[in-house]
Design an enzyme around this catalytic site. Structure first.
Site, PDB file in Angstrom:
ATOM      1  N   LYS A  84       0.847  -1.187   0.000  1.00 15.17           N
ATOM      2  CA  LYS A  84       0.000   0.000   0.000  1.00 15.17           C
ATOM      3  C   LYS A  84       0.888   1.244   0.000  1.00 15.17           C
ATOM      4  O   LYS A  84       1.710   1.424   0.904  1.00 15.17           O
ATOM      5  CB  LYS A  84      -0.919   0.029   1.212  1.00 15.17           C
ATOM      6  CG  LYS A  84      -2.141  -0.847   1.095  1.00 15.17           C
ATOM      7  CD  LYS A  84      -3.088  -0.603   2.260  1.00 15.17           C
ATOM      8  CE  LYS A  84      -4.370  -1.382   2.116  1.00 15.17           C
ATOM      9  NZ  LYS A  84      -5.312  -1.123   3.232  1.00 15.17           N
TER      10      LYS A  84
ATOM     11  N   ASN B 142      -7.069  -3.110   9.509  1.00 15.10           N
ATOM     12  CA  ASN B 142      -7.481  -1.758   9.860  1.00 15.10           C
ATOM     13  C   ASN B 142      -8.045  -1.667  11.279  1.00 15.10           C
ATOM     14  O   ASN B 142      -8.602  -0.622  11.650  1.00 15.10           O
ATOM     15  CB  ASN B 142      -8.524  -1.239   8.858  1.00 15.10           C
ATOM     16  CG  ASN B 142      -7.938  -1.050   7.471  1.00 15.10           C
ATOM     17  OD1 ASN B 142      -6.830  -0.575   7.318  1.00 15.10           O
ATOM     18  ND2 ASN B 142      -8.685  -1.460   6.458  1.00 15.10           N
TER      19      ASN B 142
ATOM     20  N   HIS C  49       0.651   8.402  14.578  1.00 15.10           N
ATOM     21  CA  HIS C  49      -0.225   7.404  13.968  1.00 15.10           C
ATOM     22  C   HIS C  49      -0.389   6.182  14.868  1.00 15.10           C
ATOM     23  O   HIS C  49      -1.514   5.711  15.104  1.00 15.10           O
ATOM     24  CB  HIS C  49       0.319   6.981  12.604  1.00 15.10           C
ATOM     25  CG  HIS C  49      -0.451   5.853  11.988  1.00 15.10           C
ATOM     26  ND1 HIS C  49      -1.743   5.979  11.543  1.00 15.10           N
ATOM     27  CD2 HIS C  49      -0.108   4.551  11.773  1.00 15.10           C
ATOM     28  CE1 HIS C  49      -2.171   4.821  11.070  1.00 15.10           C
ATOM     29  NE2 HIS C  49      -1.210   3.940  11.205  1.00 15.10           N
TER      30      HIS C  49
END
Length: 373
Positions: free
Chosen positions: A146, A249, A270
């Protein structure tokens, strides 16, 4: 050293996890460095990675006469922008990069994301090698392909699936990380236990302090186990079409909303957002009758014990639950029917994709969390 294969049809690659890998980069990545005889090897790095690890990498390549052409970016999410992408692409084209060449990404997730996306579009796709230097990048963003940049509409909304050809996760690099960055990366390690491996979560409850203290054997086990977990999921659902990869996720829908509310800044890293997101996912799951209250409390304790934020009330946000839900509506995981899937829990090690979540109920739940504790 552990070697974990990422098995993909026609383009499998390896993730090496161990100490001293940057010192051995020439031999480990010789197939991708060799074509640069007579040309400099392009390496994209942030300034922190260059300061701490650039000399080691350069010394490894110099053993056979290779030199590095460095492209430096400033640390932080701001580099993942349209302007940052354009500048990097122009630099690569100026070097005369061909489709058969490989670009090296030295640094954390920002460097890997930006470099990988640039390589996905230069000459309609050239190769790249990940040299992740943060725990977060080693166990998460460097594996799976990704790549993306951020836009005014949100984080990672413009990107591509573009797998690396090799990942060298040098555990020595983690010794230079600030403690806060190390803990933020550890949140993603915990995530693999919470979402799909109760035994690994049990192990982390006992050995987590050793991992954070960079003890050799526990650290390698934690990183290699995390990478292997992600590799299995990516091999099964590379482009997140079946729902399996979506499990990665866990914590991110809540976490990204908190990151957005704090301006994607150092106020909330994050990994810290993911940690808080896992707490919220566990508590919301318990509210829906999924995971038990006791197991939700275990998740919270493991995060708190690691020195990660476990209560959103402590952030001092000047917003309500509806504002956080509004951030979620920009999530790239929103489906065509306007439904936002959530990753919730039936138990520790048992994550699932829920497509029946009422966002008004989520807003009310968040209101309570913002005021609690």
């Amino acid at each position: 050293m552990a070697v974990i294969p990422v098995e993909l049809a026609g383009r499998s690659y390896e993730v090496h996890v161990g100490k001293g890998l940057l010192d051995e980069a020439l031999s480990l990545a010789c197939a991708f460095i060799g074509p640069y005889h007579g040309r400099k090897v392009p390496v994209v790095a942030d300034r922190n990675a260059l300061k701490h690890h650039g000399e080691r990498l350069a010394h490894s390549l110099a053993a056979d006469g290779f030199e590095i052409a460095w492209y430096l970016i400033e640390p932080g999410e701001a580099a993942k922008s349209w302007a940052g992408l354009q500048d990097l692409v122009d630099w690569l084209l100026g070097l005369g990069i061909t489709r058969g060449d490989h670009v090296f990404a030295l640094g954390g997730g920002v460097v890997g994301d930006l470099t990988g996306f640039a390589c996905s579009i230069v000459k309609r796709g050239c190769g790249f090698v990940q040299l992740p230097t943060t725990l977060l990048a080693q166990v998460d963003s460097s594996v799976g392909g990704k790549t993306a940049i951020n836009t005014s509409a949100g984080k990672n909304l413009v990107g591509a699936f573009h797998q690396p050809s090799l990942v060298l996760a040098d555990l020595d690099a983690l010794a230079t990380l600030p403690e806060r960055e190390m803990r933020a990366g550890y949140a993603e390690v915990l995530k693999y236990g919470v979402l799909g491996d109760a035994g690994f979560f049990d192990w982390l409850e006992e050995h987590g302090k050793k991992v954070l203290a960079l003890e050799d054997a526990p650290l390698e086990h934690a990183v290699a186990t995390s990478v292997a977990a992600k590799a299995r999921i990516v091999a099964e659902d590379e482009r997140e079409t079946t729902g399996t990869r979506a499990l990665l996720n866990l914590g991110h829908t809540f976490g990204h909303a908190l990151e957005a509310e704090t301006g994607f800044s150092d106020r909330l890293l994050h990994g810290e957002g993911v940690a808080l997101g896992m707490v919220l996912a566990a508590r919301y799951s318990a509210r829906r009758g999924g995971i038990s209250e006791d197991d939700a409390a275990r998740v919270t304790r493991a995060i708190d014990k690691a020195g990660l934020p476990a209560e959103i009330a402590a952030l001092g946000l000047e917003c309500d639950g509806s504002a956080l839900v509004a951030h979620m509506l920009h999530d790239k995981k929103m489906d065509a029917g306007g439904t936002l899937p959530f990753i919730l829990l039936r138990g520790i090690g048992e994550a699932y994709l829920a497509k029946d979540v009422d966002l008004a109920g989520v807003a009310a739940f968040l209101d309570a969390q913002l005021q609690a504790h």
